[in-house]
Scaffold this motif. Structure first.
Motif, PDB file in Angstrom:
ATOM      1  N   LYS A 105       0.817  -1.227   0.000  1.00 47.18           N
ATOM      2  CA  LYS A 105       0.000   0.000   0.000  1.00 47.18           C
ATOM      3  C   LYS A 105       0.850   1.277   0.000  1.00 47.18           C
ATOM      4  O   LYS A 105       0.477   2.268  -0.632  1.00 47.18           O
ATOM      5  CB  LYS A 105      -0.952   0.012   1.204  1.00 47.18           C
ATOM      6  N   ASP A 106       1.980   1.245   0.711  1.00 45.39           N
ATOM      7  CA  ASP A 106       2.753   2.482   0.853  1.00 45.39           C
ATOM      8  C   ASP A 106       3.427   2.889  -0.455  1.00 45.39           C
ATOM      9  O   ASP A 106       3.301   4.026  -0.892  1.00 45.39           O
ATOM     10  CB  ASP A 106       3.806   2.327   1.962  1.00 45.39           C
ATOM     11  N   SER A 107       4.140   1.939  -1.072  1.00 47.54           N
ATOM     12  CA  SER A 107       4.879   2.327  -2.274  1.00 47.54           C
ATOM     13  C   SER A 107       3.939   2.639  -3.439  1.00 47.54           C
ATOM     14  O   SER A 107       4.168   3.601  -4.180  1.00 47.54           O
ATOM     15  CB  SER A 107       5.915   1.271  -2.656  1.00 47.54           C
ATOM     16  N   LEU A 108       2.846   1.849  -3.598  1.00 51.51           N
ATOM     17  CA  LEU A 108       1.918   2.152  -4.700  1.00 51.51           C
ATOM     18  C   LEU A 108       1.206   3.480  -4.447  1.00 51.51           C
ATOM     19  O   LEU A 108       1.002   4.279  -5.365  1.00 51.51           O
ATOM     20  CB  LEU A 108       0.903   1.018  -4.887  1.00 51.51           C
ATOM     21  N   SER A 109       0.853   3.737  -3.190  1.00 59.01           N
ATOM     22  CA  SER A 109       0.203   5.020  -2.881  1.00 59.01           C
ATOM     23  C   SER A 109       1.167   6.182  -3.109  1.00 59.01           C
ATOM     24  O   SER A 109       0.768   7.245  -3.590  1.00 59.01           O
ATOM     25  CB  SER A 109      -0.293   5.053  -1.430  1.00 59.01           C
ATOM     26  N   LEU A 110       2.430   5.988  -2.752  1.00 59.25           N
ATOM     27  CA  LEU A 110       3.417   7.050  -2.992  1.00 59.25           C
ATOM     28  C   LEU A 110       3.490   7.377  -4.478  1.00 59.25           C
ATOM     29  O   LEU A 110       3.481   8.548  -4.881  1.00 59.25           O
ATOM     30  CB  LEU A 110       4.793   6.609  -2.467  1.00 59.25           C
ATOM     31  N   SER A 134       3.202 -10.000  -5.533  1.00 59.92           N
ATOM     32  CA  SER A 134       3.494  -8.572  -5.382  1.00 59.92           C
ATOM     33  C   SER A 134       3.883  -7.962  -6.734  1.00 59.92           C
ATOM     34  O   SER A 134       3.537  -6.823  -7.024  1.00 59.92           O
ATOM     35  CB  SER A 134       4.552  -8.304  -4.312  1.00 59.92           C
ATOM     36  N   LEU A 135       4.550  -8.748  -7.591  1.00 61.43           N
ATOM     37  CA  LEU A 135       4.873  -8.253  -8.941  1.00 61.43           C
ATOM     38  C   LEU A 135       3.580  -8.025  -9.727  1.00 61.43           C
ATOM     39  O   LEU A 135       3.443  -7.023 -10.447  1.00 61.43           O
ATOM     40  CB  LEU A 135       5.777  -9.254  -9.684  1.00 61.43           C
ATOM     41  N   GLU A 136       2.638  -8.951  -9.580  1.00 59.23           N
ATOM     42  CA  GLU A 136       1.370  -8.842 -10.309  1.00 59.23           C
ATOM     43  C   GLU A 136       0.646  -7.521  -9.967  1.00 59.23           C
ATOM     44  O   GLU A 136       0.202  -6.794 -10.842  1.00 59.23           O
ATOM     45  CB  GLU A 136       0.499 -10.008  -9.855  1.00 59.23           C
ATOM     46  N   TYR A 137       0.570  -7.216  -8.662  1.00 54.45           N
ATOM     47  CA  TYR A 137      -0.092  -5.966  -8.234  1.00 54.45           C
ATOM     48  C   TYR A 137       0.650  -4.747  -8.782  1.00 54.45           C
ATOM     49  O   TYR A 137       0.037  -3.780  -9.229  1.00 54.45           O
ATOM     50  CB  TYR A 137      -0.151  -5.880  -6.703  1.00 54.45           C
ATOM     51  N   THR A 138       1.982  -4.805  -8.708  1.00 58.93           N
ATOM     52  CA  THR A 138       2.786  -3.663  -9.160  1.00 58.93           C
ATOM     53  C   THR A 138       2.610  -3.448 -10.661  1.00 58.93           C
ATOM     54  O   THR A 138       2.393  -2.326 -11.130  1.00 58.93           O
ATOM     55  CB  THR A 138       4.284  -3.902  -8.860  1.00 58.93           C
ATOM     56  N   ARG A 139       2.705  -4.548 -11.410  1.00 62.50           N
ATOM     57  CA  ARG A 139       2.604  -4.464 -12.864  1.00 62.50           C
ATOM     58  C   ARG A 139       1.235  -3.923 -13.278  1.00 62.50           C
ATOM     59  O   ARG A 139       1.123  -3.064 -14.139  1.00 62.50           O
ATOM     60  CB  ARG A 139       2.820  -5.864 -13.421  1.00 62.50           C
ATOM     61  N   ARG A 140       0.190  -4.430 -12.612  1.00 61.06           N
ATOM     62  CA  ARG A 140      -1.173  -3.991 -12.963  1.00 61.06           C
ATOM     63  C   ARG A 140      -1.326  -2.482 -12.715  1.00 61.06           C
ATOM     64  O   ARG A 140      -1.864  -1.751 -13.525  1.00 61.06           O
ATOM     65  CB  ARG A 140      -2.200  -4.783 -12.142  1.00 61.06           C
ATOM     66  N   PHE A 141      -0.809  -2.038 -11.557  1.00 57.70           N
ATOM     67  CA  PHE A 141      -0.915  -0.611 -11.224  1.00 57.70           C
ATOM     68  C   PHE A 141      -0.208   0.235 -12.298  1.00 57.70           C
ATOM     69  O   PHE A 141      -0.749   1.222 -12.789  1.00 57.70           O
ATOM     70  CB  PHE A 141      -0.296  -0.348  -9.842  1.00 57.70           C
ATOM     71  N   ALA A 142       1.014  -0.191 -12.655  1.00 54.53           N
ATOM     72  CA  ALA A 142       1.793   0.563 -13.645  1.00 54.53           C
ATOM     73  C   ALA A 142       1.062   0.601 -14.985  1.00 54.53           C
ATOM     74  O   ALA A 142       0.996   1.652 -15.637  1.00 54.53           O
ATOM     75  CB  ALA A 142       3.178  -0.058 -13.800  1.00 54.53           C
ATOM     76  N   GLN A 143       0.488  -0.550 -15.386  1.00 54.58           N
ATOM     77  CA  GLN A 143      -0.217  -0.596 -16.675  1.00 54.58           C
ATOM     78  C   GLN A 143      -1.450   0.306 -16.662  1.00 54.58           C
ATOM     79  O   GLN A 143      -1.666   1.105 -17.570  1.00 54.58           O
ATOM     80  CB  GLN A 143      -0.649  -2.029 -16.993  1.00 54.58           C
ATOM     81  N   GLU A 144      -2.225   0.190 -15.574  1.00 52.21           N
ATOM     82  CA  GLU A 144      -3.460   0.987 -15.499  1.00 52.21           C
ATOM     83  C   GLU A 144      -3.168   2.486 -15.527  1.00 52.21           C
ATOM     84  O   GLU A 144      -3.919   3.268 -16.074  1.00 52.21           O
ATOM     85  CB  GLU A 144      -4.221   0.653 -14.215  1.00 52.21           C
ATOM     86  N   GLN A 145      -2.070   2.872 -14.875  1.00 50.56           N
ATOM     87  CA  GLN A 145      -1.746   4.308 -14.782  1.00 50.56           C
ATOM     88  C   GLN A 145      -0.789   4.761 -15.879  1.00 50.56           C
ATOM     89  O   GLN A 145      -0.347   5.909 -15.878  1.00 50.56           O
ATOM     90  CB  GLN A 145      -1.083   4.616 -13.418  1.00 50.56           C
ATOM     91  N   ASN A 146      -0.430   3.793 -16.740  1.00 52.96           N
ATOM     92  CA  ASN A 146       0.484   4.111 -17.841  1.00 52.96           C
ATOM     93  C   ASN A 146       1.828   4.651 -17.336  1.00 52.96           C
ATOM     94  O   ASN A 146       2.311   5.690 -17.782  1.00 52.96           O
ATOM     95  CB  ASN A 146      -0.200   5.132 -18.754  1.00 52.96           C
ATOM     96  N   ILE A 174      -6.841   1.696  -4.634  1.00 54.05           N
ATOM     97  CA  ILE A 174      -5.585   1.096  -5.108  1.00 54.05           C
ATOM     98  C   ILE A 174      -5.563  -0.380  -4.709  1.00 54.05           C
ATOM     99  O   ILE A 174      -5.761  -0.714  -3.538  1.00 54.05           O
ATOM    100  CB  ILE A 174      -4.368   1.848  -4.499  1.00 54.05           C
ATOM    101  N   ASN A 175      -5.332  -1.244  -5.673  1.00 52.55           N
ATOM    102  CA  ASN A 175      -5.229  -2.679  -5.374  1.00 52.55           C
ATOM    103  C   ASN A 175      -3.798  -3.003  -4.999  1.00 52.55           C
ATOM    104  O   ASN A 175      -2.891  -2.800  -5.812  1.00 52.55           O
ATOM    105  CB  ASN A 175      -5.597  -3.509  -6.614  1.00 52.55           C
ATOM    106  N   TYR A 176      -3.610  -3.498  -3.798  1.00 51.75           N
ATOM    107  CA  TYR A 176      -2.251  -3.796  -3.355  1.00 51.75           C
ATOM    108  C   TYR A 176      -2.215  -5.150  -2.660  1.00 51.75           C
ATOM    109  O   TYR A 176      -3.253  -5.690  -2.265  1.00 51.75           O
ATOM    110  CB  TYR A 176      -1.723  -2.687  -2.437  1.00 51.75           C
ATOM    111  N   ILE A 177      -1.011  -5.674  -2.491  1.00 55.86           N
ATOM    112  CA  ILE A 177      -0.881  -6.981  -1.829  1.00 55.86           C
ATOM    113  C   ILE A 177      -1.085  -6.776  -0.321  1.00 55.86           C
ATOM    114  O   ILE A 177      -0.412  -5.936   0.291  1.00 55.86           O
ATOM    115  CB  ILE A 177       0.469  -7.666  -2.172  1.00 55.86           C
ATOM    116  N   HIS A 178      -2.041  -7.513   0.241  1.00 54.74           N
ATOM    117  CA  HIS A 178      -2.343  -7.347   1.662  1.00 54.74           C
ATOM    118  C   HIS A 178      -1.440  -8.210   2.529  1.00 54.74           C
ATOM    119  O   HIS A 178      -1.177  -7.878   3.679  1.00 54.74           O
ATOM    120  CB  HIS A 178      -3.820  -7.672   1.941  1.00 54.74           C
ATOM    121  N   GLU A 179      -0.972  -9.331   1.978  1.00 57.64           N
ATOM    122  CA  GLU A 179      -0.093 -10.202   2.766  1.00 57.64           C
ATOM    123  C   GLU A 179       1.243  -9.495   3.007  1.00 57.64           C
ATOM    124  O   GLU A 179       1.737  -8.770   2.142  1.00 57.64           O
ATOM    125  CB  GLU A 179       0.209 -11.518   2.020  1.00 57.64           C
TER     126      GLU A 179
END
Ligand code: SF4
Ligand code: ZN
Ligand code: ZN
Length: 307
Positions: A58-63, A93-105, A222-227
């Motif tokens: 949550k922290d790094s994706l929100s940042l 965690s890569l999946e969440y990161t990649r999806r975020f980057a793709q969605e936000q271009n 924001i979709n992030y890894i909760h574990e």
């Protein structure tokens, strides 16, 4: 409870700030606070090339999201550590990161440690610690080295990490109760670049509580890894976070006060007579060129290159 700004129903009450806000005003307030920290500690400007270390949490994706909101252009760096537990922590965690980057271009660099160096961090920990499995020290070393390498190779001027106030106070507490002077000297929202090529490192979320970051990620969708990383369970830093949370419950604002008082004391010269024991011993590693105090190879290259 009503929002202090508009009188609508509040969605969060921050006792430490004596402030309740609705969703709209909270989602403006967090980036404002981050911008305040960026300016207060002179972290970077709109002219810098920024690289954010993202973990899918949550922290790094929100940042990354907040930086975009504030008009900064920043690329991301994901380091695949190869932590392959029952929930496949690294893959997920890569999946969440990649999806975020793709969605936000957004542009994302991905480093896969096993593909790059032949072993995951858990395998290295097993090999170098005689079968001792907890890889945290190897992990820290690898992340630092790779963040610097990618920043250097791609001409980023500033490296950003998503450490929040709870992370910073837990580190500060651990360093203080053990009087780790050299670590206390270096604990700061900004670590300057050094002439041997170490990138400037900053922590724009250092004044934001973990609870506020969780609320921001949730309200922004924001979709992030909760574990959590499986190796963080039972860690000393989690224990310190719990202690500090108890203190915060009794005395709202205690964590922020602990951290800001430390920064003030440092600015007022608390450590001015202390010397950085390692500063003069630094030289470039003969393999990768990164600064090290060890003769010849740095600790990272000793671990991977010399095997
Ligand atoms: Fe790395 Fe943190 Fe997991 Fe330890 S707990 S292995 S330092 S991510
Ligand atoms: Zn409002
Ligand atoms: Zn090296």
């Amino acid at each position: 409870m009503r929002c202090r700004k508009c009188g609508e129903k509040a969605c969060i009450n921050m006792r430490q700030h004596k402030l309740a806000l609705c969703k709209t005003h909270f989602l403006d307030w967090v980036p404002d606070q981050v911008e305040h920290a960026i300016k207060k500690y002179s972290m970077f400007t709109h002219h810098d090339r920024l690289l954010v270390a993202v973990s899918g949490g949550k922290d790094s994706l929100s940042l990354w999201d907040i930086l975009r909101h504030l008009g900064y252009s920043a690329d991301g760096l994901y380091i695949g550590l190869g932590i392959d537990d029952s929930v496949s922590y690294s893959d997920k965690s890569l999946e969440y990161t990649r999806r975020f980057a793709q969605e936000q271009n957004l542009m994302l660099h991905i480093v896969d440690i096993k593909a790059e160096y032949g072993e995951t961090i858990t395998a290295v920990a097993m090999r170098t610690h005689r079968g001792h499995y907890k890889p945290c020290s190897v992990c820290g070393l690898v992340k630092r080295h790779e963040m610097n390498r990618i920043a250097h190779q791609n001409n980023y001027s500033v490296l950003l990490t998503g450490h929040n106030l709870d992370d910073e106070t837990a580190i500060l507490f651990g360093n203080t109760i053990n009087w780790l002077g050299n670590y206390l000297i270096h604990q700061s929202p900004v670590l300057e670049a050094n002439k041997l090529g170490l990138a400037r490192k900053v922590k724009p979320l250092c004044r934001i509580y973990e609870r506020e970051m969780a609320a921001y990620a949730l309200l922004r969708g924001i979709n992030y890894i909760h574990e959590e990383c499986p190796f963080s369970i039972d860690s000393t830093s989690i224990y310190h976070k719990e202690l500090l949370n108890n203190l915060e419950t009794d005395r709202p604002g205690a964590k922020l006060n602990f951290y800001l008082s430390f920064l003030r004391a440092k600015k007022d010269g608390l450590f001015s007579s202390a010397t950085d024991e390692n500063a003069e011993l630094l030289h470039a590693c003969s393999e990768c060129g990164q600064p090290t105090t060890a003769p010849g190879l740095c600790a990272f290259c000793r671990m991977f290159v010399s095997t």
